[in-house]
Write a protein that holds these residues in place. Sequence first.
Motif, mmCIF file in Angstrom:
data_model
loop_
_atom_site.group_PDB
_atom_site.id
_atom_site.type_symbol
_atom_site.label_atom_id
_atom_site.label_comp_id
_atom_site.label_asym_id
_atom_site.label_seq_id
_atom_site.Cartn_x
_atom_site.Cartn_y
_atom_site.Cartn_z
ATOM 1 N N VAL A 1 35.818 84.057 31.942
ATOM 2 C CA VAL A 1 36.628 84.069 33.166
ATOM 3 C C VAL A 1 36.661 85.482 33.745
ATOM 4 N N SER A 2 36.369 85.605 35.028
ATOM 5 C CA SER A 2 36.253 86.946 35.615
ATOM 6 C C SER A 2 37.305 87.246 36.677
ATOM 7 N N GLU A 3 37.880 86.235 37.287
ATOM 8 C CA GLU A 3 38.818 86.491 38.382
ATOM 9 C C GLU A 3 39.904 85.442 38.376
ATOM 10 N N ALA A 4 41.054 85.815 38.899
ATOM 11 C CA ALA A 4 42.126 84.842 39.085
ATOM 12 C C ALA A 4 42.838 85.172 40.392
ATOM 13 N N HIS A 5 43.113 84.150 41.163
ATOM 14 C CA HIS A 5 43.857 84.357 42.398
ATOM 15 C C HIS A 5 45.109 83.487 42.340
ATOM 16 N N VAL A 6 46.230 84.130 42.435
ATOM 17 C CA VAL A 6 47.491 83.403 42.392
ATOM 18 C C VAL A 6 48.113 83.475 43.784
ATOM 19 N N THR A 7 48.555 82.363 44.301
ATOM 20 C CA THR A 7 49.207 82.344 45.610
ATOM 21 C C THR A 7 50.621 81.801 45.443
ATOM 22 N N TYR A 8 51.571 82.550 45.953
ATOM 23 C CA TYR A 8 52.972 82.146 45.912
ATOM 24 C C TYR A 8 53.353 81.632 47.291
ATOM 25 N N TYR A 9 54.126 80.577 47.329
ATOM 26 C CA TYR A 9 54.564 80.015 48.614
ATOM 27 C C TYR A 9 56.084 80.019 48.699
ATOM 28 N N GLY A 10 56.550 80.160 49.917
ATOM 29 C CA GLY A 10 57.990 80.101 50.120
ATOM 30 C C GLY A 10 58.284 80.232 51.597
ATOM 31 N N ARG A 11 59.522 80.554 51.929
ATOM 32 C CA ARG A 11 59.901 80.736 53.332
ATOM 33 C C ARG A 11 60.222 82.195 53.548
ATOM 34 N N CYS A 12 59.656 82.780 54.609
ATOM 35 C CA CYS A 12 59.954 84.174 54.912
ATOM 36 C C CYS A 12 61.376 84.239 55.477
ATOM 37 N N HIS B 1 42.606 97.340 45.913
ATOM 38 C CA HIS B 1 43.788 97.251 45.065
ATOM 39 C C HIS B 1 44.016 95.789 44.724
ATOM 40 N N PRO B 2 43.798 95.421 43.480
ATOM 41 C CA PRO B 2 43.960 94.010 43.123
ATOM 42 C C PRO B 2 45.356 93.531 43.522
ATOM 43 N N HIS B 3 45.422 92.419 44.186
ATOM 44 C CA HIS B 3 46.721 91.885 44.591
ATOM 45 C C HIS B 3 46.643 90.378 44.735
ATOM 46 N N GLN B 4 47.824 89.793 44.771
ATOM 47 C CA GLN B 4 47.933 88.358 44.999
ATOM 48 C C GLN B 4 48.603 88.167 46.353
ATOM 49 N N ASP C 1 50.771 90.899 50.873
ATOM 50 C CA ASP C 1 50.099 91.312 49.639
ATOM 51 C C ASP C 1 51.175 91.605 48.605
ATOM 52 N N VAL C 2 51.031 91.035 47.432
ATOM 53 C CA VAL C 2 51.993 91.310 46.369
ATOM 54 C C VAL C 2 51.239 91.676 45.103
ATOM 55 N N ARG C 3 51.866 92.552 44.334
ATOM 56 C CA ARG C 3 51.272 92.931 43.051
ATOM 57 C C ARG C 3 52.186 92.435 41.962
ATOM 58 N N ILE C 4 51.606 91.764 41.003
ATOM 59 C CA ILE C 4 52.417 91.275 39.903
ATOM 60 C C ILE C 4 52.103 92.102 38.672
ATOM 61 N N THR C 5 53.107 92.259 37.829
ATOM 62 C CA THR C 5 52.913 93.110 36.664
ATOM 63 C C THR C 5 52.081 92.398 35.608
ATOM 64 N N ALA C 6 52.186 91.073 35.551
ATOM 65 C CA ALA C 6 51.403 90.335 34.559
ATOM 66 C C ALA C 6 49.951 90.253 35.020
ATOM 67 N N ASP C 7 49.042 90.249 34.095
ATOM 68 C CA ASP C 7 47.629 90.088 34.418
ATOM 69 C C ASP C 7 47.359 88.592 34.576
ATOM 70 N N PRO C 8 47.001 88.146 35.784
ATOM 71 C CA PRO C 8 46.814 86.706 35.965
ATOM 72 C C PRO C 8 45.671 86.153 35.118
ATOM 73 N N LEU C 9 44.705 87.002 34.770
ATOM 74 C CA LEU C 9 43.614 86.544 33.893
ATOM 75 C C LEU C 9 44.133 86.240 32.503
ATOM 76 N N ALA C 10 45.032 87.132 32.039
ATOM 77 C CA ALA C 10 45.557 86.970 30.677
ATOM 78 C C ALA C 10 46.452 85.744 30.578
ATOM 79 N N ALA C 11 46.938 85.263 31.724
ATOM 80 C CA ALA C 11 47.850 84.123 31.708
ATOM 81 C C ALA C 11 47.132 82.816 31.347
ATOM 82 N N LEU C 12 45.823 82.807 31.419
ATOM 83 C CA LEU C 12 45.074 81.592 31.086
ATOM 84 C C LEU C 12 44.769 81.606 29.584
#
Length: 144
Positions: free
Chosen positions: A121-132, A85-88, A100-111
């Motif tokens: 371009v075949s893959e994109a990995h987006v990592t979000y950072y914050g405090r739990c 399951h594709p996820h970020q 694991d988070v799923r975003i509605t936007a296609d990270p590939l299309a964002a470029l």
Amino acid sequence: MSDLLQRLRDRGWRLTAQRRVIAEVLDGEHVHFTADEVHALAAERLPEISRASVYNTLGELVALGEVLEVTTDGRAKRYDPNAHHPHQHLICSGCGTMRDVRITADPLAALPAGERFGFAVSEAHVTYYGRCPDCAAATAVAGG
Ligand SMILES: [Zn+2]
Ligand SMILES: [Zn+2]
């Protein structure tokens, strides 16, 4: 029954005791263990399991495409059974918890096309950072 274990059964992967324990350790959602963590957890169930067989088995699972290798920030490689399951990822900068988070936007299309430099371009990995929530609460307590 572990989803990963079921997938491996379906593929006819020979499930030795060691492989089974490793697949069981990698069961569940939001699982991103380092090889050392997998080894420690597997050894609780199968004390004789060696680090080498954990590394070998993880390598095989990655080669099969049933487990993903996740590397962020140059930290240790992590093993993620959510391979189908594709996820970020959302990572706590305090304790390192990874979701694991799923975003509605296609990270590939964002470029934009103009930023692709002719790459297919075949893959994109987006990592979000914050405090739990736990780290945010601990900070609030420490800060008085
Ligand atoms: Zn945290
Ligand atoms: Zn993941």
